[in-house]
Design a protein around this motif. Structure first.
Motif, PDB file in Angstrom:
ATOM      1  N   GLU A   1       0.862  -1.179   0.000  1.00 34.98           N
ATOM      2  CA  GLU A   1       0.000   0.000   0.000  1.00 34.98           C
ATOM      3  C   GLU A   1       0.901   1.234   0.000  1.00 34.98           C
ATOM      4  O   GLU A   1       1.607   1.501   0.975  1.00 34.98           O
ATOM      5  N   LYS A   2       0.891   1.979  -1.103  1.00 38.44           N
ATOM      6  CA  LYS A   2       1.724   3.179  -1.189  1.00 38.44           C
ATOM      7  C   LYS A   2       0.948   4.392  -0.681  1.00 38.44           C
ATOM      8  O   LYS A   2      -0.162   4.661  -1.144  1.00 38.44           O
ATOM      9  N   PRO A   3       1.534   5.150   0.241  1.00 37.76           N
ATOM     10  CA  PRO A   3       0.869   6.378   0.672  1.00 37.76           C
ATOM     11  C   PRO A   3       1.014   7.488  -0.364  1.00 37.76           C
ATOM     12  O   PRO A   3       1.951   7.480  -1.175  1.00 37.76           O
ATOM     13  N   ALA A   4       0.110   8.427  -0.360  1.00 37.02           N
ATOM     14  CA  ALA A   4       0.227   9.594  -1.232  1.00 37.02           C
ATOM     15  C   ALA A   4       1.467  10.385  -0.837  1.00 37.02           C
ATOM     16  O   ALA A   4       1.839  10.453   0.337  1.00 37.02           O
TER      17      ALA A   4
ATOM     18  N   CYS B   1       7.599   6.089  -6.201  1.00 37.87           N
ATOM     19  CA  CYS B   1       7.736   4.639  -6.326  1.00 37.87           C
ATOM     20  C   CYS B   1       9.193   4.229  -6.469  1.00 37.87           C
ATOM     21  O   CYS B   1       9.604   3.178  -5.971  1.00 37.87           O
TER      22      CYS B   1
ATOM     23  N   THR C   1      -0.409   9.831  -6.044  1.00 41.96           N
ATOM     24  CA  THR C   1      -1.450   8.807  -5.994  1.00 41.96           C
ATOM     25  C   THR C   1      -1.136   7.799  -4.894  1.00 41.96           C
ATOM     26  O   THR C   1       0.012   7.399  -4.712  1.00 41.96           O
ATOM     27  N   SER C   2      -2.158   7.363  -4.189  1.00 39.15           N
ATOM     28  CA  SER C   2      -1.994   6.322  -3.174  1.00 39.15           C
ATOM     29  C   SER C   2      -2.602   5.016  -3.684  1.00 39.15           C
ATOM     30  O   SER C   2      -3.323   4.997  -4.680  1.00 39.15           O
TER      31      SER C   2
ATOM     32  N   ARG D   1      -4.910  16.848  -0.971  1.00 36.52           N
ATOM     33  CA  ARG D   1      -4.072  15.904  -1.702  1.00 36.52           C
ATOM     34  C   ARG D   1      -4.787  15.541  -2.995  1.00 36.52           C
ATOM     35  O   ARG D   1      -5.964  15.855  -3.190  1.00 36.52           O
TER      36      ARG D   1
ATOM     37  N   HIS E   1      -6.860   7.044  -5.848  1.00 37.57           N
ATOM     38  CA  HIS E   1      -6.360   5.894  -5.090  1.00 37.57           C
ATOM     39  C   HIS E   1      -6.525   4.635  -5.929  1.00 37.57           C
ATOM     40  O   HIS E   1      -7.590   4.389  -6.522  1.00 37.57           O
TER      41      HIS E   1
ATOM     42  N   SER F   1      -8.123  -2.322  -1.876  1.00 40.87           N
ATOM     43  CA  SER F   1      -7.741  -1.334  -0.870  1.00 40.87           C
ATOM     44  C   SER F   1      -8.769  -0.210  -0.892  1.00 40.87           C
ATOM     45  O   SER F   1      -8.973   0.427  -1.934  1.00 40.87           O
TER      46      SER F   1
END
Length: 226
Positions: free
Chosen positions: A17-20, A24, A57-58, A184, A188, A207
């Motif tokens: 899960e990548k946070p905003a 990357c 982007t998250s 933000r 997502h 998610s």
């Protein structure tokens, strides 16, 4: 570096899960070395990049843990064998429907303003399906479901802006007023589904958008919560 949330891990791949606000992969300069791949490799030294999300982007990101899996997953993305879905909150009221609508507009790098992209007949074929989930009438915004059929840089952001519905909080393609509507980028990556290269099992991960349960609809609401 903050710890990562692993949705799934096995000997061949990771779903993270990548946070905003997190890159990357590393960027240029010492201040851009903190990124998803660096954090992943601290915990899983064999983690390899398969695809990317924009920094703003998250959501769900898939990584491989060996070269064979990286190649197989890369081929699956290229062959459009990976299901990807996103949720966004966009400016304006889009029509509600059970049917998907299609944005079919080729994209090309906007060289004088890199890394921006633009719609151009000479660009690469680019397609995005969208469907409105609900209208936020007080904010004059819409909560939408998105399905990119191609994987161009900034595709969702440019396509939505091109039809007059820029994503709230988009610092690249939205007007200042639309940027100010959210703290933000309201985008997502909610779904990743694919065939596991080693086990051949169907895998599907979901998610929840971190803003979806905070979408305010009261008469006094003027902004969207993060």
């Amino acid at each position: 570096m903050a710890p990562l949330h692993a949705i799934h891990e096995d000997p061949d791949l990771l779903v993270l899960e990548k946070p905003a606000g997190l890159l990357c992969v590393p960027g240029r300069g010492a201040d851009k070395q903190d990124c998803l791949s660096a954090r992943a490799q601290q915990r899983w030294p064999d983690a390899l990049v398969v695809h990317r999300l924009d920094m703003a982007t998250s959501g769900l990101v898939l990584m491989a843990r060996n070269l064979a899996t990286q190649r197989a997953l890369g081929d699956a993305f290229a062959a459009r064998q990976v299901e990807k879905r996103y949720e966004a909150v966009v400016d304006g009221l889009m029509p509600l429907s059970d049917e998907w609508a299609l944005i079919d507009a080729p994209l090309i790098a906007d060289w004088p303003r890199r890394p921006l992209q633009k719609i151009d007949a000479a660009g690469k074929p680019s397609q995005t399906r969208w469907r409105a989930l609900r209208q936020l009438t007080q904010q004059q915004a819409t909560h939408v479901l998105l399905e990119p059929l191609t994987g161009r840089s900034h595709q969702l952001r440019v396509h939505l802006a091109s039809i007059g519905h820029a994503i709230l909080g988009d610092a690249l393609y939205a007007s200042e007023a639309v940027q100010a509507c959210a703290p933000r980028l309201m985008l997502h990556a909610t779904v990743l589904a694919f065939t596991h290269p080693a086990t051949l099992q169907g895998m599907r991960f979901v998610s929840e958008a971190p803003f979806s349960w905070r979408l305010t609809v009261g008469p006094a609401a003027s902004r969207i919560s993060p």
